[in-house]
Scaffold this active site. Sequence first.
Site, PDB file in Angstrom:
ATOM      1  N   SER A  32     -12.485   0.903  -3.937  1.00 49.04           N
ATOM      2  CA  SER A  32     -11.188   0.384  -3.679  1.00 49.04           C
ATOM      3  C   SER A  32     -11.060   0.417  -2.209  1.00 49.04           C
ATOM      4  O   SER A  32     -11.916  -0.165  -1.505  1.00 49.04           O
ATOM      5  CB  SER A  32     -10.184   0.849  -4.475  1.00 49.04           C
ATOM      6  OG  SER A  32      -8.709   0.536  -4.354  1.00 49.04           O
ATOM      7  N   THR A  33     -10.005   0.803  -1.635  1.00 46.13           N
ATOM      8  CA  THR A  33      -9.583   1.188  -0.381  1.00 46.13           C
ATOM      9  C   THR A  33     -10.687   1.703   0.672  1.00 46.13           C
ATOM     10  O   THR A  33     -11.306   2.613   0.287  1.00 46.13           O
ATOM     11  CB  THR A  33      -8.458   2.020  -0.025  1.00 46.13           C
ATOM     12  OG1 THR A  33      -7.225   1.498  -0.953  1.00 46.13           O
ATOM     13  CG2 THR A  33      -7.917   1.946   1.376  1.00 46.13           C
ATOM     14  N   HIS A  49     -11.831  -3.788  -5.747  1.00 46.08           N
ATOM     15  CA  HIS A  49     -10.307  -3.843  -5.672  1.00 46.08           C
ATOM     16  C   HIS A  49      -9.987  -4.829  -4.654  1.00 46.08           C
ATOM     17  O   HIS A  49     -10.423  -4.631  -3.768  1.00 46.08           O
ATOM     18  CB  HIS A  49      -9.399  -2.791  -5.752  1.00 46.08           C
ATOM     19  CG  HIS A  49      -9.447  -1.864  -7.008  1.00 46.08           C
ATOM     20  ND1 HIS A  49      -8.944  -0.481  -6.776  1.00 46.08           N
ATOM     21  CD2 HIS A  49      -9.924  -2.266  -8.239  1.00 46.08           C
ATOM     22  CE1 HIS A  49      -9.650   0.090  -7.992  1.00 46.08           C
ATOM     23  NE2 HIS A  49     -10.099  -0.728  -8.805  1.00 46.08           N
ATOM     24  N   MET A 104      -8.282   4.947  -3.643  1.00 44.63           N
ATOM     25  CA  MET A 104      -7.166   5.946  -4.160  1.00 44.63           C
ATOM     26  C   MET A 104      -6.902   5.712  -5.413  1.00 44.63           C
ATOM     27  O   MET A 104      -7.348   4.796  -6.137  1.00 44.63           O
ATOM     28  CB  MET A 104      -5.795   5.297  -3.446  1.00 44.63           C
ATOM     29  CG  MET A 104      -4.441   5.879  -3.751  1.00 44.63           C
ATOM     30  SD  MET A 104      -4.713   7.829  -3.539  1.00 44.63           S
ATOM     31  CE  MET A 104      -4.473   7.806  -1.739  1.00 44.63           C
ATOM     32  N   ASP A 119      -9.448   5.553 -10.720  1.00 46.79           N
ATOM     33  CA  ASP A 119      -9.957   4.234 -11.584  1.00 46.79           C
ATOM     34  C   ASP A 119     -11.571   4.354 -11.295  1.00 46.79           C
ATOM     35  O   ASP A 119     -12.007   4.631 -10.266  1.00 46.79           O
ATOM     36  CB  ASP A 119      -9.866   2.818 -10.947  1.00 46.79           C
ATOM     37  CG  ASP A 119     -10.337   1.718 -11.661  1.00 46.79           C
ATOM     38  OD1 ASP A 119     -10.581   1.876 -12.783  1.00 46.79           O
ATOM     39  OD2 ASP A 119     -10.687   0.450 -11.056  1.00 46.79           O
TER      40      ASP A 119
END
Length: 359
Positions: A178-179, A204, A298, A301
């Site tokens: 993700s991030t 993401h 973050m 997930d």
Amino acid sequence: MALITSIPRKKARVLVVDDSSLARKVIIDGLSKYPNIEVIGYAINAADARTKVLQLNPDVMTLDVQMPGMTGTDFLKQFLPEHPLPVVLCSSLNLGVFDALNAGAVDFVRKPDATQSSEAFIKMLAQKVQIAATAKVQQRPGPSYSERAAAANTPTTIAPPPLGATVPGNIIIGLGASTGGTEATLEVLKRLPEDIPPMVITQHMPTGFTKMYAERLNRLCKMEVREAKDGDELKRGVAYIAPADLQMRVMRPTLNTYHVACKPDEKVSGHRPSVDALFLSMAENVQCKMVGIIMTGMGADGAKGLLEMRKKGAYTIGQDKESSVVYGMPGVANDIGAVMTQASCNDIAGVLLRHLKSK
């Protein structure tokens, strides 16, 4: 690169940088409604931003990528090495966002268009700002997308040996991030050979960007990288990127083949696409050997899905805290016992290859 620990309790002091007065008003008015965000000022271009950052000392800066004069990317390349600051990009559908991420931005949000409301944009931007506010930025600027793409087309004198017959063909590799994951995933993939077993990747990302991201990776990596389509059969030497706003799962339609299903299903663990959705499908449907890799991001997930993969015999790798932009997803996965080996972003490819060659 930035290391992010948790969402801040105090107000995040934000500087908004955008050449459009309308965009500035939407962002300022929208973020000001959040009790844990304080907009302390705005800038209309890169030169103005430099002055305002030094005057106001914000916790986070939101930055338009495409601005007249000096672009957001060039500004980051010049400014961040001397004045580390978490930056969240506000970008239209433009390849330049990946150059800006490479230059040190923490994350990005797609500017609203006919398909997205301003309210949804502000909600996502506020989440990104709160995450970025705890970032400890350590800027390590690298070559731009165009420079790296050109380098990718330049023959090298030493190439990594192909895996060939030393690696069984019946292995599927899953990766979730993700991030901070756009650049971290690239760091892993560019170190892998062209005949890597099939990889399925959930990152993401806003709608529209996954196709451009796959094309970018395809230019910079040895294997083929493509945005996955519903029904794609998994093949050796190909990495499949989950399309934005669709859940990608691995399915087994026949005894000898696997493919991906990409459907507009419900969100899983708060996301679509979701790393958990991908990993849980692998744990349930994959009968051959598996590897699961969870990287910067973050939240949690992917942690549950990775644990299920490990229970089914998969080899699992988690990015370590020191190299993660956000040690959330890999941290949770490690805490619940889903991770067998932790490694830095730069070492994950080597760990993976050593495991594959030992099979």
